[in-house]
Design a protein around this motif. Sequence first.
Motif, PDB file in Angstrom:
ATOM      1  N   PHE A 248     -47.322  77.506 -63.020  1.00  0.00           N
ATOM      2  CA  PHE A 248     -48.720  77.541 -63.438  1.00  0.00           C
ATOM      3  C   PHE A 248     -48.746  77.715 -64.952  1.00  0.00           C
ATOM      4  CE2 PHE A 248     -49.397  81.957 -64.625  1.00  0.00           C
ATOM      5  CZ  PHE A 248     -48.325  82.602 -64.017  1.00  0.00           C
ATOM      6  N   THR A 249     -49.889  77.472 -65.550  1.00  0.00           N
ATOM      7  CA  THR A 249     -50.019  77.535 -66.997  1.00  0.00           C
ATOM      8  C   THR A 249     -51.368  78.136 -67.350  1.00  0.00           C
ATOM      9  OG1 THR A 249     -50.075  76.228 -69.037  1.00  0.00           O
ATOM     10  CG2 THR A 249     -50.944  75.185 -67.055  1.00  0.00           C
ATOM     11  N   ASN A 250     -51.405  78.790 -68.487  1.00  0.00           N
ATOM     12  CA  ASN A 250     -52.674  79.321 -68.980  1.00  0.00           C
ATOM     13  C   ASN A 250     -53.350  78.362 -69.940  1.00  0.00           C
ATOM     14  OD1 ASN A 250     -50.833  79.515 -71.039  1.00  0.00           O
ATOM     15  ND2 ASN A 250     -51.398  81.589 -71.663  1.00  0.00           N
ATOM     16  N   ARG A 251     -52.810  77.133 -70.021  1.00  0.00           N
ATOM     17  CA  ARG A 251     -53.389  76.115 -70.904  1.00  0.00           C
ATOM     18  C   ARG A 251     -54.181  75.096 -70.104  1.00  0.00           C
ATOM     19  NH1 ARG A 251     -47.931  74.666 -74.128  1.00  0.00           N
ATOM     20  NH2 ARG A 251     -47.128  74.960 -72.022  1.00  0.00           N
ATOM     21  N   LYS A 252     -55.099  74.446 -70.754  1.00  0.00           N
ATOM     22  CA  LYS A 252     -55.961  73.471 -70.098  1.00  0.00           C
ATOM     23  C   LYS A 252     -55.194  72.178 -69.853  1.00  0.00           C
ATOM     24  CE  LYS A 252     -60.225  70.831 -70.718  1.00  0.00           C
ATOM     25  NZ  LYS A 252     -61.359  70.531 -71.633  1.00  0.00           N
ATOM     26  N   VAL A 253     -55.349  71.626 -68.645  1.00  0.00           N
ATOM     27  CA  VAL A 253     -54.735  70.345 -68.288  1.00  0.00           C
ATOM     28  C   VAL A 253     -55.741  69.246 -68.592  1.00  0.00           C
ATOM     29  CG1 VAL A 253     -53.717  68.966 -66.447  1.00  0.00           C
ATOM     30  CG2 VAL A 253     -53.350  71.442 -66.494  1.00  0.00           C
ATOM     31  N   ASN A 254     -55.412  68.390 -69.548  1.00  0.00           N
ATOM     32  CA  ASN A 254     -56.330  67.331 -69.956  1.00  0.00           C
ATOM     33  C   ASN A 254     -56.162  66.058 -69.144  1.00  0.00           C
ATOM     34  OD1 ASN A 254     -57.933  68.519 -71.873  1.00  0.00           O
ATOM     35  ND2 ASN A 254     -56.681  67.886 -73.611  1.00  0.00           N
ATOM     36  N   SER A 255     -54.939  65.731 -68.785  1.00  0.00           N
ATOM     37  CA  SER A 255     -54.695  64.455 -68.123  1.00  0.00           C
ATOM     38  C   SER A 255     -53.482  64.572 -67.204  1.00  0.00           C
ATOM     39  CB  SER A 255     -54.472  63.350 -69.157  1.00  0.00           C
ATOM     40  OG  SER A 255     -54.288  62.102 -68.547  1.00  0.00           O
ATOM     41  N   VAL A 256     -53.523  63.818 -66.082  1.00  0.00           N
ATOM     42  CA  VAL A 256     -52.443  63.824 -65.097  1.00  0.00           C
ATOM     43  C   VAL A 256     -52.218  62.402 -64.616  1.00  0.00           C
ATOM     44  CG1 VAL A 256     -51.642  64.709 -62.876  1.00  0.00           C
ATOM     45  CG2 VAL A 256     -53.061  66.155 -64.327  1.00  0.00           C
ATOM     46  N   CYS A 257     -50.963  62.017 -64.395  1.00  0.00           N
ATOM     47  CA  CYS A 257     -50.649  60.735 -63.769  1.00  0.00           C
ATOM     48  C   CYS A 257     -49.279  60.836 -63.110  1.00  0.00           C
ATOM     49  CB  CYS A 257     -50.684  59.590 -64.787  1.00  0.00           C
ATOM     50  SG  CYS A 257     -49.343  59.592 -65.990  1.00  0.00           S
ATOM     51  N   TRP A 258     -49.055  60.005 -62.094  1.00  0.00           N
ATOM     52  CA  TRP A 258     -47.761  59.948 -61.436  1.00  0.00           C
ATOM     53  C   TRP A 258     -46.791  59.125 -62.283  1.00  0.00           C
ATOM     54  CZ3 TRP A 258     -46.192  62.316 -56.886  1.00  0.00           C
ATOM     55  CH2 TRP A 258     -47.185  62.979 -56.167  1.00  0.00           C
ATOM     56  N   ALA A 259     -45.505  59.498 -62.248  1.00  0.00           N
ATOM     57  CA  ALA A 259     -44.470  58.823 -63.038  1.00  0.00           C
ATOM     58  C   ALA A 259     -43.318  58.433 -62.124  1.00  0.00           C
ATOM     59  CB  ALA A 259     -43.970  59.735 -64.156  1.00  0.00           C
ATOM     60  N   SER A 260     -42.789  57.220 -62.352  1.00  0.00           N
ATOM     61  CA  SER A 260     -41.663  56.698 -61.553  1.00  0.00           C
ATOM     62  C   SER A 260     -40.415  56.720 -62.413  1.00  0.00           C
ATOM     63  CB  SER A 260     -41.970  55.277 -61.061  1.00  0.00           C
ATOM     64  OG  SER A 260     -43.140  55.265 -60.273  1.00  0.00           O
ATOM     65  N   LEU A 261     -39.722  57.843 -62.372  1.00  0.00           N
ATOM     66  CA  LEU A 261     -38.532  57.996 -63.208  1.00  0.00           C
ATOM     67  C   LEU A 261     -37.268  57.631 -62.439  1.00  0.00           C
ATOM     68  CD1 LEU A 261     -37.438  58.823 -65.942  1.00  0.00           C
ATOM     69  CD2 LEU A 261     -37.363  61.189 -65.136  1.00  0.00           C
ATOM     70  N   THR A 262     -36.978  58.317 -61.351  1.00  0.00           N
ATOM     71  CA  THR A 262     -35.792  58.023 -60.541  1.00  0.00           C
ATOM     72  C   THR A 262     -36.119  57.100 -59.372  1.00  0.00           C
ATOM     73  OG1 THR A 262     -36.183  60.044 -59.268  1.00  0.00           O
ATOM     74  CG2 THR A 262     -34.712  60.196 -61.177  1.00  0.00           C
ATOM     75  N   HIS A 263     -37.314  57.188 -58.837  1.00  0.00           N
ATOM     76  CA  HIS A 263     -37.803  56.306 -57.789  1.00  0.00           C
ATOM     77  C   HIS A 263     -39.331  56.316 -57.870  1.00  0.00           C
ATOM     78  CE1 HIS A 263     -37.413  60.341 -55.954  1.00  0.00           C
ATOM     79  NE2 HIS A 263     -38.555  60.030 -55.355  1.00  0.00           N
ATOM     80  N   PRO A 264     -40.017  55.431 -57.158  1.00  0.00           N
ATOM     81  CA  PRO A 264     -41.479  55.364 -57.280  1.00  0.00           C
ATOM     82  C   PRO A 264     -42.149  56.715 -57.039  1.00  0.00           C
ATOM     83  CG  PRO A 264     -40.682  53.466 -56.061  1.00  0.00           C
ATOM     84  CD  PRO A 264     -39.508  54.365 -56.271  1.00  0.00           C
TER      85      PRO A 264
END
Length: 521
Positions: A248-264
């Motif tokens: 968890f974080t005490n900072r605001k989350v501005n943007s989120v997206c899924w990433a395909s690094l090792t597999h989809p």
Amino acid sequence: MLSCSRQVGVKYVCMFASRVEMRRNYRRGKEGRGWSSHKRSHHPHGHRRPSHSNRAESLEQEEPQTTVNAGPSSSEDPSSSSSMQNSVAPELPGFYYDPEKNRYFRLLPGHNNHNPLTKDSIQHKAMECKRLRLLEEEEKQKKTTRAGLNSSVLLQKRQLGLLSSTSYCRLVHELKVNCMQRRKIEIHSPDSSVAGTNNFKIIVADVACERIFTVNDVEHGGCKYGIINLSGLGKESLTVEMYDNLYFTNRKVNSVCWASLTHPDSHVLLCLMGIAETPGCASLLPASLFSSTNPGDRPGMLCSFKISTAWSCAWCLNPQADNCFSTGLTRRVLVTNVVTGHRQTFGTSSDVLAQQFATQTPVLYNGCRSGEIFSIDVRQRNRKGQSWKATRLFHGSAVTSIHLMEAEHYLMAADMAGKIKLWDLRTAKCVKQYKGHHNEYALLPLHVNEEEGLLIAVGQDCYTRIWSLQDAHLLRTIPSPHPSSKDAIPSVVFSSRLGGSRGVPGLLMAVKQDLYHFSYN
């Protein structure tokens, strides 16, 4: 002396009340003799100021009675009903008009801290009454489609050639959207203290719509992450499994997206704002951290990049820019290679609030606070100035969300003025505009489903609106199950296969601590 002044004050109030009552009776007498209508005919622009109640009554009498035979009743925007009611009676400085009592009331200046009659509170009350009424109608299943709009009639008209393919598709979508019913989803978690304790802030589905990543507000401040497995979402049982983590974080989350690094969809990319002396960062969280979602997987790569204020992020799926992601910063764009750590910086004249990579080419599209939309070919090296900008489009307000269509010839964009436009990238011209969206300052996403031909957006007024992609027709406006507020804007996901290839179609809505499913059959 005090008793005398009080007596004088009471006497003055009584004289004023009697004088107001005499004036009302006098005007009513003139109306009975037809004087008011005679004066209105000679003063169409309102040179003579009638009484407040008479003015509202006269405008209501002059309002034309129209019948709508083309659009459905569901396409009416309920959130604008209060403004429509107030538009019947003209606004007066220092007064507000109560449509129920059909009269004006004074707003005392300098007393708004103790006076509940403020413009915002009045509008909020009107919107809340409308929301409750719409929810009551939906619970009683009063929400029906237009007369004659059913699947058998539409199919018959289509076979007889009475409907074009465009009209048939739009009417089918309208029928399916208006038949959507809200049902609450039961959330199970290995930790019973987790489910239903934190408010949903953001939900983002992976490509297969088998999982949704959640960002939840924590009571003591900050955000917590989790993944909901949608495999248990069926037609009969509406239950899902939620697995959170200690991160968890005490900072605001501005943007989120899924990433395909090792597999989809192997990782989740998050942009966090800096707070105090703690700088902002872009973090890659492996989905395997939420071990219960894939028990056989080992934790993957966890990395974090220190970045100044990041407003947006995007992951590149084109092989020519493999393992790269972009972050939209204050007056610059930063493209980072996760494996090598190599960075490219592109300076801009405004903050970058929205981003998306193309899949056919390594081109990044950016939406700015200035209203400009431009593209970058990440294969080119850094250049001085802004000569690297390719496609350039312009909105009249800050661009909050962009979506590149599947063929990559069109781009959908929304701004803080509530305008949603479809741009043709080949001609750099706006070809369609979707009306009814409400936004003033929030970063609100767009959801486009080309398979079903639908556009979905949640407004700052907490209403979820659904349009037809083909003709920009507003099909339905869904009120929030909770009272509207800045911290209760719903986050939605729409898919034809919620839970995977054999999943159920529908709309997921996360608001407060609840998750709802709107079936789309």
